[in-house]
Design an enzyme around this catalytic site. Structure first.
Site, PDB file in Angstrom:
ATOM      1  N   CYS A 176     -16.056 117.580  -2.099  1.00 18.80           N
ATOM      2  CA  CYS A 176     -17.194 117.793  -1.215  1.00 18.80           C
ATOM      3  C   CYS A 176     -18.346 116.897  -1.619  1.00 18.80           C
ATOM      4  CB  CYS A 176     -17.604 119.255  -1.299  1.00 18.80           C
ATOM      5  SG  CYS A 176     -16.203 120.360  -1.124  1.00 18.80           S
ATOM      6  N   ARG A 225     -16.929 111.951   1.674  1.00 14.80           N
ATOM      7  CA  ARG A 225     -16.320 112.771   0.629  1.00 14.80           C
ATOM      8  C   ARG A 225     -15.618 113.992   1.211  1.00 14.80           C
ATOM      9  NH1 ARG A 225     -18.328 111.562  -4.404  1.00 14.80           N
ATOM     10  NH2 ARG A 225     -17.589 113.575  -5.145  1.00 14.80           N
ATOM     11  N   TRP A 247     -14.792 119.390   1.879  1.00 18.51           N
ATOM     12  CA  TRP A 247     -13.369 119.058   2.021  1.00 18.51           C
ATOM     13  C   TRP A 247     -12.651 120.311   1.553  1.00 18.51           C
ATOM     14  CZ3 TRP A 247      -8.723 118.726  -0.636  1.00 18.51           C
ATOM     15  CH2 TRP A 247      -7.715 117.971  -0.020  1.00 18.51           C
ATOM     16  N   ASN A 281     -19.025 121.594  -5.479  1.00 19.03           N
ATOM     17  CA  ASN A 281     -17.936 120.622  -5.297  1.00 19.03           C
ATOM     18  C   ASN A 281     -16.987 120.816  -6.478  1.00 19.03           C
ATOM     19  OD1 ASN A 281     -16.217 118.456  -4.924  1.00 19.03           O
ATOM     20  ND2 ASN A 281     -17.580 117.034  -5.994  1.00 19.03           N
ATOM     21  N   GLY A 282     -15.749 121.169  -6.187  1.00 18.43           N
ATOM     22  CA  GLY A 282     -14.786 121.385  -7.269  1.00 18.43           C
ATOM     23  C   GLY A 282     -13.891 122.562  -6.943  1.00 18.43           C
ATOM     24  N   GLU A 317       1.047  98.963  -0.128  1.00 23.84           N
ATOM     25  CA  GLU A 317      -0.366  99.109   0.240  1.00 23.84           C
ATOM     26  C   GLU A 317      -0.557  98.995   1.758  1.00 23.84           C
ATOM     27  OE1 GLU A 317      -4.514  99.555   0.105  1.00 23.84           O
ATOM     28  OE2 GLU A 317      -2.817 100.302  -1.061  1.00 23.84           O
ATOM     29  N   LYS A 369      -2.149 101.951   4.119  1.00 25.46           N
ATOM     30  CA  LYS A 369      -3.311 101.744   5.000  1.00 25.46           C
ATOM     31  C   LYS A 369      -3.001 102.243   6.410  1.00 25.46           C
ATOM     32  CE  LYS A 369      -5.849 101.521   2.689  1.00 25.46           C
ATOM     33  NZ  LYS A 369      -5.675 101.392   1.256  1.00 25.46           N
ATOM     34  N   GLU A 427      -2.715 106.164   6.449  1.00 26.94           N
ATOM     35  CA  GLU A 427      -3.901 107.002   6.242  1.00 26.94           C
ATOM     36  C   GLU A 427      -4.942 106.878   7.344  1.00 26.94           C
ATOM     37  OE1 GLU A 427      -6.252 106.330   2.735  1.00 26.94           O
ATOM     38  OE2 GLU A 427      -5.437 104.318   2.507  1.00 26.94           O
ATOM     39  N   HIS A 470      20.032  99.935   0.575  1.00 23.07           N
ATOM     40  CA  HIS A 470      20.453 101.153  -0.120  1.00 23.07           C
ATOM     41  C   HIS A 470      19.982 102.408   0.596  1.00 23.07           C
ATOM     42  CE1 HIS A 470      21.686  98.400  -3.221  1.00 23.07           C
ATOM     43  NE2 HIS A 470      20.478  97.860  -3.182  1.00 23.07           N
ATOM     44  N   LYS A 479     -12.885 110.340   0.262  1.00 23.91           N
ATOM     45  CA  LYS A 479     -12.969 109.087  -0.481  1.00 23.91           C
ATOM     46  C   LYS A 479     -12.725 109.262  -1.974  1.00 23.91           C
ATOM     47  CE  LYS A 479     -13.735 104.716  -0.941  1.00 23.91           C
ATOM     48  NZ  LYS A 479     -12.692 103.824  -0.487  1.00 23.91           N
TER      49      LYS A 479
END
Ligand code: AGP
Length: 613
Positions: free
Chosen positions: A2, A27, A73, A99-100, A486, A490, A493, A509, A608
């Protein structure tokens, strides 16, 4: 993860808090709320974004000089109005933002329920507000002492700000595990509190990054910082390097696009002043101060999460190639709970954009306890990872606001390249001339990326063709296998299209079973010792009617008749090719996501900085 903001001083608190929440919205954006203290405690909170909160507040009287706000969040309790912060204590006197994660909240709540407390949310945070009040009343403690005593009962991570109706000139803030910065205002008694410096820089450059276990108590216009054991701490006041302009979109539609276009500069800033190419010399304190240690390390372990883990994978190729070191790349979240075998001549390098990723912090802590040397590669000055590191290097990419990491990735790869070259020099595994050649080529990268960015319009056209795809595969070999991972991350997400990255040879395979005429396959086929092998992999895909988008080196027309689309990028040496080959993949994911109407800067369910595990 958060975002929290708090203010006490002579200015109007509400506009400062709301603006701060907008700066921290990357966040977490599940719900938002504010508390304003002006004789009474006014709480406004709602599901959704800060804009929804502003709508809810509307024309209400928000006059107050003390206030705090939270953007959420969700971890405990679904995103809804009741679970939005701030939360109140049983009497409504105390208000808290957090936050946590409080891991033992259920146990604490059970005890409080038995003592008659009534809860109105499913959150762990509300339990803390009730606990502090309960301790204050039953143990007859001051507010600050009740906060300390309560936090001693808490298991988990927190950054909190507390306001109290009965203590109108007080603000209490504390942290353990989650970040908290205090800004020292220009007027006496003026203080700002926030999860990072972005909400504060507009008002002051003087900040104190609270350490784990510290509590800041503002009372009667004075702030005192204490440890959880009530020992007064001498605050380390730092001057912020950040400036407001860096936090604006600068005319771009999204922060992500701005940050993609900032890469020529961010890569330049990540190596500027750190080496002299003609002489192959370095100016990096971490290399100089730890030369003896670095010369004799027996193994390198790169740890990180998400995109930072991908940068670590590129690092594996760099350190093996240049420094001839055995390298392991570890997901921090797995590494921290495995019982890894570490030795004092191991070097652990923690890679992180935010510097606050909980799993990476815990993996560093474990490594230190097992006597390994721990370096940090990080983008946020003053954040927890640099402070926990024995040494390291900042990536100097500037603030990265878009949740999908772009410029931080290429800046991380740049710094890992320097560290690999530097350790190669210390270990004598590369000649000065060879090191100098790589440095000279690195100095060409910003201009080559400028050129790669000119592919934007071409990639917009390509994105139109693939925006409705349901799946994507990304293939690469060697240094470009991590680039494939990567590129897939991208796209996943920000566009929510299912995408997988694979080593090109691994396809046979299993993943080749996914190939049909509906499957777009992005293949990184730039010039390298693996080129011919990559071409064979492309033929295997084409044999199953896959639609191939090939990233090739400028001027290479040999695949034009074989593949569906060719993206030509400026050529460089293979070791530096991830810096260029990533660019078209970033642009492809960006434009596809925009065309699908996705919120590119704040993708669903993401945040983030992942400050909880
Ligand atoms: C990448 O785009 C994501 N935002 C995410 O995977 C990120 O890389 C990861 O959470 C690690 O964050 P850090 O670099 O701040 O530690």
């Amino acid at each position: 993860m958060c975002g929290i903001v708090g203010y006490i001083g002579k200015r109007e608190a509400y506009p400062i808090v709301i603006k701060g929440l907008k700066r921290l919205e990357y966040r977490g954006y599940d719900s938002a709320g504010v508390a304003l203290l002006n004789g009474d405690m006014r709480i406004y909170k709602t599901k959704g974004k800060v804009a929804n909160l502003e709508e809810l507040v509307g024309k209400s009287d928000v006059s107050a000089h003390i206030g705090m706000g939270h953007t959420r969040w969700a971890t405990h309790g679904e995103p809804n109005d009741a679970n939005a912060h701030p939360h109140l204590s049983d009497s409504g006197d105390l208000s808290i933002i957090h936050n946590g994660i409080i891991e033992n909240y259920a146990t604490l709540k059970e005890g409080l329920l038995q003592r008659g407390h009534k809860f109105s949310s499913d959150t762990d945070t509300e339990v803390l507000a009730h606990l502090i009040e309960d301790v204050m009343q039953n143990a007859k403690l001051s507010l600050a002492d009740a906060v300390r005593a309560s936090l001693k009962q808490v298991v988990g991570a927190y950054a909190i700000v507390i306001l109290s109706k009965n203590h109108p000139e007080h603000v209490i803030a504390a942290r353990k595990g989650s970040p908290l910065v205090v800004g020292i205002g220009s007027d006496r008694g003026e203080y700002f509190f926030a999860s990072d410096a972005t909400p504060i820089v507009e008002y002051t450059k003087k900040v104190v990054y609270l350490k784990d276990g510290e509590i800041a108590i503002v009372e009667n216009q004075e702030m005192i910082i204490k440890s959880i054991d009530n020992v007064v701490q001498v605050p380390y006041v730092q001057e912020l390097e950040l400036n407001l302009e860096q936090l604006e979109k600068g005319g771009y539609e999204h922060f992500m696009l701005k940050e993609i276009y900032e890469q020529p500069k961010s890569i330049f800033d990540s190596y500027r002043g750190r080496f002299d190419a003609p002489t192959g010399t370095f100016h990096m304190r971490s290399l100089e101060e730890h030369a003896d240690k670095l010369k004799d390390i027996k193994r390198l372990i790169l740890i990180g999460c998400g995109t930072s883990w991908h940068a670590g994978l590129v690092g594996e190729y760099l350190f093996e190639d240049f420094a001839r070191l055995p390298v392991e790349v570890e997901y921090a979240s797995e590494f921290r709970y495995r019982n890894p075998v570490l030795y004092s001549d191991d070097l652990v390098v923690a890679i992180s954009q935010s510097g606050e990723t909980a799993d990476t912090l815990a993996a560093m802590d474990l490594s230190k306890r097992k006597s390994a040397t721990v370096f940090g590669v990080c983008n946020v000055v003053g954040s927890s990872i640099p402070r926990l590191s024995d040494a390291g290097a900042y990536t100097h990419a500037g603030p990265e606001i878009g949740v999908a990491s772009t410029k931080a990735f290429t800046a991380q790869v740049t710094v890992l390249t320097l560290l690999a070259l530097g350790i190669a020099k210390l270990r004598g595994t590369m000649s000065i001339q060879a090191i100098s050649e790589v440095m000279k080529e690195l100095e060409q990268i910003p201009a080559k990326i400028e050129k790669a960015l000119k592919l934007n319009d071409e990639i917009v056209e390509l994105s139109k063709l693939y925006k409705d795809s349901r799946n994507f595969l990304y293939l690469g070999r060697g240094y470009n296998f991590p680039v494939a991972l990567e590129g897939a991350l991208k796209l996943k997400e920000i566009s929510y299209i299912h995408a997988e990255g694979y080593p090109a040879a691994e396809m046979k395979h299993g993943p080749i079973a996914l190939i049909d005429a509906e499957m777009p396959v992005v293949v990184i086929a730039t010039n390298s010792e693996h080129y011919e092998k990559v071409v064979s992999n492309i033929q295997e895909v084409k044999a199953r009617k896959g639609r191939v988008i090939a990233v090739v080196s400028e001027g290479n027309k040999t695949l034009n008749s074989l593949v569906d689309h060719v993206i030509e990028v400026p050529e460089t040496i293979e070791a530096l090719s991830p810096l260029i080959n990533t660019i078209p993949l970033q642009l492809l994911s960006y434009h596809i996501a925009v065309m699908r109407g996705c919120n590119v800067d704040q993708p669903r369910n993401l945040a983030k900085s992942v400050t909880v595990e």
